[in-house]
Design a protein around this motif. Structure first.
Motif, short mmCIF file in Angstrom:
data_model
loop_
_atom_site.label_atom_id
_atom_site.label_comp_id
_atom_site.label_asym_id
_atom_site.label_seq_id
_atom_site.Cartn_x
_atom_site.Cartn_y
_atom_site.Cartn_z
N VAL A 158 0.85 -1.19 0.00
CA VAL A 158 0.00 0.00 0.00
C VAL A 158 0.89 1.25 0.00
O VAL A 158 1.76 1.38 0.86
N PRO A 159 0.68 2.14 -0.95
CA PRO A 159 1.48 3.38 -0.97
C PRO A 159 1.35 4.14 0.35
O PRO A 159 0.28 4.20 0.97
N LEU A 160 2.46 4.73 0.77
CA LEU A 160 2.51 5.42 2.06
C LEU A 160 1.50 6.56 2.16
O LEU A 160 1.00 6.85 3.24
N GLN A 161 1.18 7.20 1.05
CA GLN A 161 0.21 8.30 1.11
C GLN A 161 -1.15 7.80 1.59
O GLN A 161 -1.88 8.51 2.29
N TYR A 162 -1.54 6.57 1.22
CA TYR A 162 -2.82 6.02 1.66
C TYR A 162 -2.76 5.65 3.14
O TYR A 162 -3.73 5.83 3.88
N ILE A 163 -1.62 5.09 3.57
CA ILE A 163 -1.47 4.75 4.98
C ILE A 163 -1.51 6.01 5.83
O ILE A 163 -2.19 6.06 6.85
N ALA A 164 -0.80 7.04 5.40
CA ALA A 164 -0.80 8.31 6.13
C ALA A 164 -2.22 8.87 6.24
O ALA A 164 -2.67 9.26 7.33
N SER A 165 -2.93 8.89 5.13
CA SER A 165 -4.29 9.40 5.12
C SER A 165 -5.18 8.58 6.06
O SER A 165 -5.98 9.13 6.82
N TYR A 166 -5.03 7.27 6.04
CA TYR A 166 -5.84 6.38 6.86
C TYR A 166 -5.65 6.64 8.35
O TYR A 166 -6.60 6.55 9.13
N ILE A 167 -4.41 6.94 8.75
CA ILE A 167 -4.19 7.18 10.18
C ILE A 167 -4.29 8.67 10.53
O ILE A 167 -4.05 9.06 11.66
N GLY A 168 -4.66 9.49 9.53
CA GLY A 168 -4.99 10.88 9.80
C GLY A 168 -3.81 11.83 9.89
O GLY A 168 -3.88 12.82 10.63
N ILE A 169 -2.73 11.53 9.15
CA ILE A 169 -1.57 12.42 9.17
C ILE A 169 -1.09 12.68 7.74
O ILE A 169 -1.55 12.04 6.80
N LYS A 170 -0.17 13.60 7.60
CA LYS A 170 0.42 13.91 6.29
C LYS A 170 1.54 12.92 6.00
O LYS A 170 2.17 12.39 6.93
N PRO A 171 1.81 12.67 4.72
CA PRO A 171 2.89 11.74 4.36
C PRO A 171 4.24 12.10 5.00
O PRO A 171 5.00 11.21 5.39
N GLU A 172 4.54 13.40 5.12
CA GLU A 172 5.82 13.81 5.72
C GLU A 172 5.90 13.36 7.18
O GLU A 172 6.96 12.96 7.66
N SER A 173 4.78 13.47 7.88
CA SER A 173 4.75 13.04 9.28
C SER A 173 4.94 11.53 9.37
O SER A 173 5.63 11.04 10.27
N LEU A 174 4.34 10.80 8.44
CA LEU A 174 4.51 9.35 8.44
C LEU A 174 5.97 8.99 8.19
O LEU A 174 6.51 8.08 8.81
N SER A 175 6.63 9.72 7.30
CA SER A 175 8.05 9.46 7.04
C SER A 175 8.87 9.61 8.32
O SER A 175 9.75 8.79 8.61
N ARG A 176 8.59 10.64 9.11
CA ARG A 176 9.31 10.84 10.38
C ARG A 176 9.02 9.70 11.35
O ARG A 176 9.92 9.20 12.03
N ILE A 177 7.76 9.30 11.42
CA ILE A 177 7.38 8.19 12.33
C ILE A 177 8.07 6.90 11.90
O ILE A 177 8.59 6.16 12.74
N ARG A 178 8.09 6.65 10.61
CA ARG A 178 8.69 5.39 10.12
C ARG A 178 10.18 5.30 10.45
O ARG A 178 10.71 4.22 10.64
N LYS A 179 10.86 6.43 10.50
CA LYS A 179 12.29 6.43 10.85
C LYS A 179 12.50 5.97 12.29
O LYS A 179 13.53 5.40 12.63
N LYS A 180 11.50 6.23 13.16
CA LYS A 180 11.61 5.85 14.57
C LYS A 180 11.12 4.42 14.82
O LYS A 180 11.53 3.79 15.79
N VAL A 181 10.23 3.93 13.97
CA VAL A 181 9.58 2.65 14.19
C VAL A 181 10.31 1.57 13.41
O VAL A 181 10.45 1.63 12.20
N ILE A 182 10.76 0.55 14.11
CA ILE A 182 11.42 -0.59 13.46
C ILE A 182 10.59 -1.82 13.76
O ILE A 182 10.35 -2.15 14.92
N PHE A 183 10.14 -2.49 12.69
CA PHE A 183 9.35 -3.72 12.86
C PHE A 183 10.16 -4.90 12.43
O PHE A 183 10.92 -4.91 11.56
#
Length: 191
Positions: A166-191
């Motif tokens: 799923v493209p990150l823009q859709y994931i960001a939209s789904y969780i209610g944030i902007k793609p740039e914010s998701l990029s910052r979160i993804r840098k902190k989150v390691i799965f």
């Protein structure tokens, strides 16, 4: 027992008689959905219920010119623009294939026929409705109470395959944030 993925999915939650299996097989049509195909369109009544066996779809709405993803789903599972499908009124959302999908679809008329003729299908649908309501209530609570990072972690825990398909823009939209914010979160989150 029929080995179609649709019947296997339903049978795990509600036993089906041989006549019910035959009816389901006759009324649900196998379809191959292409990437980016619009399955149900905003401002038109939703006419199909889909069982997605494999692939990813999203429900989106247009809010003041912004495309907002309100639901993400990877198979297996059922999806449509539910309010419109049940009411027959124009949908306020669109249903779109994110990837190519192997699916089955049923028209509203055939859905109603199946509902009348199959007690086990009716029972199965009741359980699906209850799960959908519980999911919707939990999602609303999460959107109101959890910070974005926790919403992202929760989504990835529930559906880890989303990040691959799923493209990150859709994931960001789904969780209610902007793609740039998701990029910052993804840098902190390691799965």
């Amino acid at each position: 027992m029929n080995t179609s993925p649709l019947l296997q999915f339903i049978s795990r939650k509600a036993p089906l008689s041989a006549p019910e299996e035959a009816l389901l097989t006759r009324l649900f049509k196998p379809v191959r959905l292409e990437k980016n195909a619009v399955l149900e369109q905003e401002n038109r009544p939703a006419g199909q219920l889909y069982y997605i066996h494999q692939g990813f779809v999203r429900i989106s709405s247009n809010e003041d010119g912004r495309d907002i993803t309100t639901q993400l789903m990877g198979g297996p599972g059922f999806i449509t623009c539910f309010t419109s499908f049940m009411s027959g009124k124009p949908s306020q959302e669109s249903l779109i294939a994110i990837t190519g999908c192997d699916a089955y679809s049923i028209t509203k008329a055939d859905y109603l026929l199946l509902h009348q003729q199959s007690p086990n299908w009716k029972h199965f649908c009741q359980r699906l409705y209850e799960q959908a309501i519980a999911f919707g209530l939990q999602r609303t609570k999460d959107m109101l109470t959890l910070p974005a990072e926790k919403r992202y972690r929760k989504l990835l825990t529930a559906q880890p395959e989303l990040i691959r398909y799923v493209p990150l823009q859709y994931i960001a939209s789904y969780i209610g944030i902007k793609p740039e914010s998701l990029s910052r979160i993804r840098k902190k989150v390691i799965f």
